[in-house]
Structures are given as structure tokens and as C-alpha cells.
Design a protein around this motif. Structure first.
Motif, PDB file in Angstrom:
ATOM      1  N   LEU A 149       0.836  -1.197   0.000  1.00  0.00           N
ATOM      2  CA  LEU A 149       0.000   0.000   0.000  1.00  0.00           C
ATOM      3  C   LEU A 149       0.873   1.250   0.000  1.00  0.00           C
ATOM      4  N   GLU A 150       1.845   1.299   0.890  1.00  0.00           N
ATOM      5  CA  GLU A 150       2.749   2.456   0.952  1.00  0.00           C
ATOM      6  C   GLU A 150       3.530   2.588  -0.345  1.00  0.00           C
ATOM      7  N   ASN A 151       4.082   1.483  -0.807  1.00  0.00           N
ATOM      8  CA  ASN A 151       4.822   1.523  -2.067  1.00  0.00           C
ATOM      9  C   ASN A 151       3.914   1.933  -3.220  1.00  0.00           C
ATOM     10  N   GLY A 152       2.682   1.448  -3.165  1.00  0.00           N
ATOM     11  CA  GLY A 152       1.730   1.777  -4.216  1.00  0.00           C
ATOM     12  C   GLY A 152       1.429   3.254  -4.294  1.00  0.00           C
ATOM     13  N   MET A 153       1.328   3.903  -3.130  1.00  0.00           N
ATOM     14  CA  MET A 153       1.054   5.343  -3.125  1.00  0.00           C
ATOM     15  C   MET A 153       2.238   6.134  -3.665  1.00  0.00           C
ATOM     16  N   LYS A 154       3.445   5.696  -3.350  1.00  0.00           N
ATOM     17  CA  LYS A 154       4.624   6.373  -3.897  1.00  0.00           C
ATOM     18  C   LYS A 154       4.648   6.229  -5.405  1.00  0.00           C
ATOM     19  N   MET A 155       4.348   5.030  -5.884  1.00  0.00           N
ATOM     20  CA  MET A 155       4.313   4.779  -7.311  1.00  0.00           C
ATOM     21  C   MET A 155       3.195   5.560  -7.985  1.00  0.00           C
ATOM     22  N   LEU A 156       1.999   5.585  -7.356  1.00  0.00           N
ATOM     23  CA  LEU A 156       0.854   6.293  -7.928  1.00  0.00           C
ATOM     24  C   LEU A 156       1.166   7.776  -8.103  1.00  0.00           C
ATOM     25  N   LYS A 157       1.828   8.354  -7.116  1.00  0.00           N
ATOM     26  CA  LYS A 157       2.203   9.773  -7.192  1.00  0.00           C
ATOM     27  C   LYS A 157       3.033  10.053  -8.438  1.00  0.00           C
ATOM     28  N   GLY A 158       3.877   9.106  -8.810  1.00  0.00           N
ATOM     29  CA  GLY A 158       4.719   9.275  -9.986  1.00  0.00           C
ATOM     30  C   GLY A 158       3.951   9.224 -11.293  1.00  0.00           C
ATOM     31  N   PHE A 159       2.701   8.765 -11.252  1.00  0.00           N
ATOM     32  CA  PHE A 159       1.887   8.700 -12.461  1.00  0.00           C
ATOM     33  C   PHE A 159       0.875   9.848 -12.551  1.00  0.00           C
ATOM     34  N   ARG A 160       0.971  10.818 -11.666  1.00  0.00           N
ATOM     35  CA  ARG A 160       0.066  11.977 -11.757  1.00  0.00           C
ATOM     36  C   ARG A 160       0.220  12.670 -13.103  1.00  0.00           C
ATOM     37  N   ASP A 161      -0.923  13.096 -13.659  1.00  0.00           N
ATOM     38  CA  ASP A 161      -0.865  13.809 -14.944  1.00  0.00           C
ATOM     39  C   ASP A 161      -0.914  15.315 -14.770  1.00  0.00           C
ATOM     40  N   GLY A 162      -0.978  15.789 -13.530  1.00  0.00           N
ATOM     41  CA  GLY A 162      -1.012  17.219 -13.257  1.00  0.00           C
ATOM     42  C   GLY A 162      -2.394  17.839 -13.385  1.00  0.00           C
ATOM     43  N   LYS A 163      -3.399  17.011 -13.695  1.00  0.00           N
ATOM     44  CA  LYS A 163      -4.756  17.514 -13.895  1.00  0.00           C
ATOM     45  C   LYS A 163      -5.765  16.834 -12.965  1.00  0.00           C
ATOM     46  N   GLY A 164      -5.273  16.185 -11.941  1.00  0.00           N
ATOM     47  CA  GLY A 164      -6.163  15.520 -10.991  1.00  0.00           C
ATOM     48  C   GLY A 164      -6.437  14.068 -11.293  1.00  0.00           C
ATOM     49  N   ARG A 165      -5.774  13.539 -12.308  1.00  0.00           N
ATOM     50  CA  ARG A 165      -5.896  12.124 -12.641  1.00  0.00           C
ATOM     51  C   ARG A 165      -4.510  11.495 -12.666  1.00  0.00           C
ATOM     52  N   TRP A 166      -4.466  10.221 -13.060  1.00  0.00           N
ATOM     53  CA  TRP A 166      -3.199   9.514 -13.172  1.00  0.00           C
ATOM     54  C   TRP A 166      -3.107   8.853 -14.538  1.00  0.00           C
ATOM     55  N   GLN A 167      -1.925   8.814 -15.068  1.00  0.00           N
ATOM     56  CA  GLN A 167      -1.697   8.049 -16.284  1.00  0.00           C
ATOM     57  C   GLN A 167      -1.785   6.561 -15.945  1.00  0.00           C
ATOM     58  N   ARG A 168      -2.418   5.783 -16.814  1.00  0.00           N
ATOM     59  CA  ARG A 168      -2.507   4.318 -16.742  1.00  0.00           C
ATOM     60  C   ARG A 168      -3.449   3.798 -15.656  1.00  0.00           C
ATOM     61  N   PHE A 169      -3.827   4.622 -14.711  1.00  0.00           N
ATOM     62  CA  PHE A 169      -4.700   4.179 -13.627  1.00  0.00           C
ATOM     63  C   PHE A 169      -6.114   4.703 -13.865  1.00  0.00           C
ATOM     64  N   PRO A 170      -7.100   3.833 -14.083  1.00  0.00           N
ATOM     65  CA  PRO A 170      -8.484   4.286 -14.286  1.00  0.00           C
ATOM     66  C   PRO A 170      -8.946   5.121 -13.088  1.00  0.00           C
ATOM     67  N   TYR A 171      -9.490   6.291 -13.364  1.00  0.00           N
ATOM     68  CA  TYR A 171      -9.784   7.250 -12.300  1.00  0.00           C
ATOM     69  C   TYR A 171     -10.748   6.685 -11.254  1.00  0.00           C
ATOM     70  N   PHE A 172     -11.907   6.205 -11.661  1.00  0.00           N
ATOM     71  CA  PHE A 172     -12.929   5.791 -10.683  1.00  0.00           C
ATOM     72  C   PHE A 172     -12.500   4.526  -9.937  1.00  0.00           C
TER      73      PHE A 172
END
Length: 225
Positions: A149-172
Motif C-alpha cells: 500500500l505504501e509503495n503503491g502510493m509512492k508509485m501512484l504519485k509518480g503517475f500523476r498527470d497534473g490535472k487531478g488524474r493519473w496516467q494508466r490508472f483508471p480514475y474511478f
């Protein structure tokens, strides 16, 4: 809840819906559905010896709880297994057959996580599979594997698109997984994605089942921001 004989995904979806909306479920219903799911443990097509999608699921594809389509793939097999484990945890059947199936599935998934750990991977799989893993862990499964979970959040942060979503991760789908977490790094991702969720709530009325699911997931995230 109901059993869909030709679809593990739809059966698990009915379990998820019951618990997501706090519907009453009898002990008899829990046992019946849990036993049906348990029989798919280790069957052909299962990921990491978890629970196999049906032939229909594997051929036609499935939908995630928040509506995103997932076509025939290794990801479909993986998500199906994680979500089935999670469903059995929620159902809390005392059946020895169910408990044994869940134990065997857990051993299989722990093995997959250990291999990923030895490879020093921070992201276990992909933007669809990892939230399913997080949901499995936050439901109480895979005890001792909370580092994902912790590692996942660090990784997720790296996929931010700068617009409130993430690249590759379905938003909902990702928001649903985040809504089930409660630690600082997860709340940071919730706050990052909050503006998109607020705009969605402003323009969408929960008039259909899928929209109701998405709305409630976002509301739960916003309540934690």
C-alpha cells in the motif's frame, strides 16, 4: 446477492454491491455464494492459484466495479482473483471448504508478491491490477503485505498527470481503492484527485447503478480529504 453460473465477475460484483451499499445479507446467502466462488480456486486460468474467471468472462471480458471494461488478458485473470479473495473475506463464511480455498489462494498470491519483492518492484503489475491488490489488502487479506500500500502510493504519485488524474490508472477504479485507505500517503493522492471528483459530483446525478457507485466512492474520498 446472486450467483451467475456463467460469470465469476458478475457474482463477485453482486457481493461487492451488497457490502458497498450496506445491504442486509443472510448467513445462508453468504455461505451459498462463498461456496460457489470457492470452487473456482486453482481452476484453469486462475492467476497465482487464486480464483479462475469463467470461460465466458475470459472470452468476453468483464467490467470493474466502477464500470471500466477489462478485456481478455492476464490483467482480467489477476483482477478476478484478487476481487474473489476480497469477496470471500467480506462474506466471512465459516465453511471449511471456503476457508481452505481462501488459504490456498492466499499462499499463491503471497508467492507472487515475494517474487516481485525479490525483483525489487515497487509497482506490482499495472494500473488496473494494483488497485485490486490494494483492495484485497485493505479488506483484511494478505496480512503482513501492507508495504504494497505504501509503495503503491509512492508509485501512484509518480503517475500523476497534473490535472487531478493519473496516467494508466483508471480514475474511478483508483478512487474506489483510495476510499478504502486511511493513511497519510493515500490521503495525499485523494487530495490531489479531489477537484476532478468535485466536478463530477456537480454535473452527475446518481440516476443509474454505475453512477451511484462512482458518486459514493468519490463522496467517501472527499470525506477523508
Amino acid at each position: 446477492m446472486r450467483i451467475y453460473r456463467d460469470s465469476l465477475a458478475k457474482t463477485v460484483d453482486s457481493v461487492n454491491e451488497a457490502f458497498f451499499f450496506g445491504m442486509p445479507v443472510t448467513a445462508a446467502e453468504r455461505d451459498e455464494v462463498a461456496l460457489w466462488i470457492a470452487k473456482r480456486q486453482g481452476e484453469e486460468g486462475s492467476y497465482a492459484n487464486m480464483f479462475a474467471p469463467t470461460a465466458s468472462d475470459a472470452r468476453k471480458g468483464i467490467r470493474l466495479f466502477t464500470g471500466e471494461a477489462l478485456g481478455p488478458s492476464a490483467s482480467l485473470r489477476h483482477v478476478s482473483g484478487e476481487e474473489a479473495c476480497r469477496a470471500l473475506i467480506l462474506l466471512q463464511s465459516r465453511s471449511k471448504e471456503v476457508q481452505k480455498a481462501l488459504e490456498d489462494a492466499t499462499v499463491g498470491m503471497r508467492g507472487a508478491l515475494e517474487r516481485a519483492r525479490l525483483e525489487k518492484r515497487k509497482k506490482f503489475c499495472c494500473g488496473t491490477c494494483d488497485p485490486a491488490l490494494w483492495r484485497h489488502i485493505t479488506a483484511g487479506g494478505l496480512k503482513g503485505e501492507e508495504e504494497w500500500l505504501e509503495n503503491g502510493m509512492k508509485m501512484l504519485k509518480g503517475f500523476r498527470d497534473g490535472k487531478g488524474r493519473w496516467q494508466r490508472f483508471p480514475y474511478f477504479w483508483t478512487m474506489l481503492a483510495l476510499s478504502e485507505m486511511d493513511f497519510p500517503a493515500a490521503r495525499q493522492e485523494m487530495r490531489y484527485a479531489a477537484s476532478v471528483g468535485e466536478r463530477y459530483l456537480a454535473r452527475k446525478k446518481p440516476s443509474d447503478p454505475m453512477t451511484r457507485r462512482r458518486v459514493l466512492a468519490i463522496e467517501r474520498v472527499l470525506a477523508k480529504c
